[in-house]
Design a protein around this motif. Structure first.
Motif, short mmCIF file in Angstrom:
data_model
loop_
_atom_site.label_atom_id
_atom_site.label_comp_id
_atom_site.label_asym_id
_atom_site.label_seq_id
_atom_site.Cartn_x
_atom_site.Cartn_y
_atom_site.Cartn_z
N TRP A 1 36.36 -4.51 19.35
CA TRP A 1 37.51 -5.31 19.78
C TRP A 1 38.29 -5.73 18.55
CZ3 TRP A 1 38.80 -10.48 18.77
CH2 TRP A 1 39.78 -11.06 19.59
N LYS A 2 39.59 -5.46 18.55
CA LYS A 2 40.43 -5.78 17.40
C LYS A 2 41.67 -6.51 17.89
CE LYS A 2 42.60 -3.68 13.34
NZ LYS A 2 42.86 -2.39 12.64
N PRO A 3 41.78 -7.81 17.62
CA PRO A 3 42.93 -8.56 18.14
C PRO A 3 44.24 -8.14 17.49
CG PRO A 3 41.69 -9.90 16.59
CD PRO A 3 40.90 -8.65 16.79
N ASN A 4 45.27 -8.02 18.30
CA ASN A 4 46.62 -7.78 17.75
C ASN A 4 47.62 -8.81 18.25
OD1 ASN A 4 46.96 -6.84 20.40
ND2 ASN A 4 46.84 -4.68 19.79
N VAL A 5 47.09 -9.86 18.92
CA VAL A 5 47.91 -10.98 19.37
C VAL A 5 47.11 -12.26 19.15
CG1 VAL A 5 49.05 -12.09 21.33
CG2 VAL A 5 49.00 -9.59 21.18
N PHE A 6 47.76 -13.26 18.53
CA PHE A 6 47.15 -14.58 18.39
C PHE A 6 48.06 -15.60 19.08
CE2 PHE A 6 45.37 -12.41 14.62
CZ PHE A 6 44.02 -12.54 14.93
N LEU A 7 47.45 -16.40 19.96
CA LEU A 7 48.20 -17.38 20.74
C LEU A 7 47.83 -18.79 20.28
CD1 LEU A 7 50.02 -17.94 23.28
CD2 LEU A 7 47.88 -18.07 24.58
N ASP A 8 48.82 -19.57 19.91
CA ASP A 8 48.61 -20.95 19.49
C ASP A 8 48.30 -21.81 20.73
OD1 ASP A 8 48.65 -23.52 18.47
OD2 ASP A 8 50.64 -23.37 17.57
N PHE B 1 46.03 -17.30 12.92
CA PHE B 1 47.42 -17.49 13.35
C PHE B 1 48.27 -17.93 12.17
CE2 PHE B 1 50.43 -18.33 16.85
CZ PHE B 1 51.40 -19.04 16.17
N ARG B 2 47.78 -18.92 11.43
CA ARG B 2 48.55 -19.44 10.29
C ARG B 2 48.81 -18.33 9.28
NH1 ARG B 2 44.75 -23.58 11.00
NH2 ARG B 2 43.60 -23.05 9.09
N ARG B 3 47.79 -17.55 8.96
CA ARG B 3 47.93 -16.49 7.97
C ARG B 3 48.94 -15.44 8.42
NH1 ARG B 3 45.69 -16.69 2.90
NH2 ARG B 3 45.21 -14.46 3.00
N ASN B 4 48.91 -15.08 9.69
CA ASN B 4 49.77 -14.01 10.19
C ASN B 4 51.17 -14.49 10.55
OD1 ASN B 4 48.20 -11.28 10.55
ND2 ASN B 4 46.75 -12.90 11.08
N SER B 5 51.38 -15.80 10.54
CA SER B 5 52.73 -16.32 10.79
C SER B 5 53.44 -16.65 9.48
CB SER B 5 52.68 -17.56 11.68
OG SER B 5 52.06 -18.64 10.99
N GLY B 6 52.78 -16.39 8.37
CA GLY B 6 53.43 -16.63 7.09
C GLY B 6 52.60 -17.43 6.11
#
Length: 246
Positions: free
Chosen positions: A172-179, A215-220
């Protein structure tokens, strides 16, 4: 069916939706969606050890009743008003053609904008990957114009695979992170409603925190990323159709 946006969770057992997409349920309910939770079984045999350990007077029906009560309390904590129990059994979960048509009927009734289910592979709990195979198959049948002609057919809702217990073993490899930070208290209340699996409470609290970091890392990250304390990860099965890329 109204024009209101909807979502559908296909959960192998009556607690799976809590750990794995409880935040998504609460968040979308808050955004005005109607989220339907379909529990294919109660997890009465394989995921209720604490209940069975209470003594020799425990029975299958008593365990089912306890699990249902917990799941209903969890759904209430998430502000989800539609939770349905199919009682197909667990360990193994097995669904015949008539059972599949019941799931198809639900999918067509809900007409979800998107769906959730488990990882495609799970060697530790084959009920989980079987539930996802059912979700994929029943989604396909619900799209078929020749199945119960005259009914409204399904469009093409995305199927999001929620996080399994041991991601490294599940492919399983996530490609969506939901806050889910704003509804974390709802999810935490739902987690605590699952008294029969108390050993998982803080594990999934930790998962939420770790996914918040992702989420934080992938949002910038530190270069202007969005702050996020808790998140859930998902793997989308089907391509997204977009008008522009961002």
């Amino acid at each position: 069916m109204s024009d209101k946006k909807t979502a559908l969770v296909i959960s192998a057992h009556s607690a799976d939706f809590v750990w794995r997409c409880g935040g998504a349920i609460a968040l979308h309910q808050k955004k005005g969606y109607d989220v339907t939770i379909a529990c294919l079984s109660y997890g009465e045999r394989g995921e209720s050890a604490k209940l069975w350990k209470q003594g020799p007077d425990m029975t299958l029906e008593k365990v089912k009743a306890a699990r249902r009560k917990e799941a209903e309390a969890a759904a209430q904590a998430l502000n989800a008003h539609d939770i349905q129990f199919f009682d197909f059994g667990d360990y193994p979960l097995e669904v015949d053609t008539d059972g599949k048509y019941k799931i198809v009927d639900l999918i067509r009734k809900v007409q979800p904008n998107f769906m959730f289910s488990h990882s495609k592979y799970d060697p530790y709990n084959t009920d989980h990957m079987y539930a996802t195979q059912l979700a994929i198959e029943c989604r396909m049948i619900a799209q078929a114009w020749g199945h119960n002609p005259g009914e409204k057919v399904l469009g093409a809702p995305q199927l999001y695979l929620f996080e399994p217990h041991q991601t490294e073993q599940m492919e399983w490899k996530p490609n969506v992170f939901l806050d889910i930070s704003e509804v974390w208290e709802n999810k935490w209340a739902a987690i605590q409603a699952m008294q029969g699996q108390e050993h998982l409470w803080h594990f999934y609290e930790n998962v939420g925190e770790n996914r918040g970091n992702h989420f934080r890392r992938n949002s910038g990250g530190q270069a202007g990323g969005k702050n996020c304390q808790y998140a859930e990860g998902f793997q989308a099965v089907y391509p997204r159709t977009v008008e522009e890329l961002d």
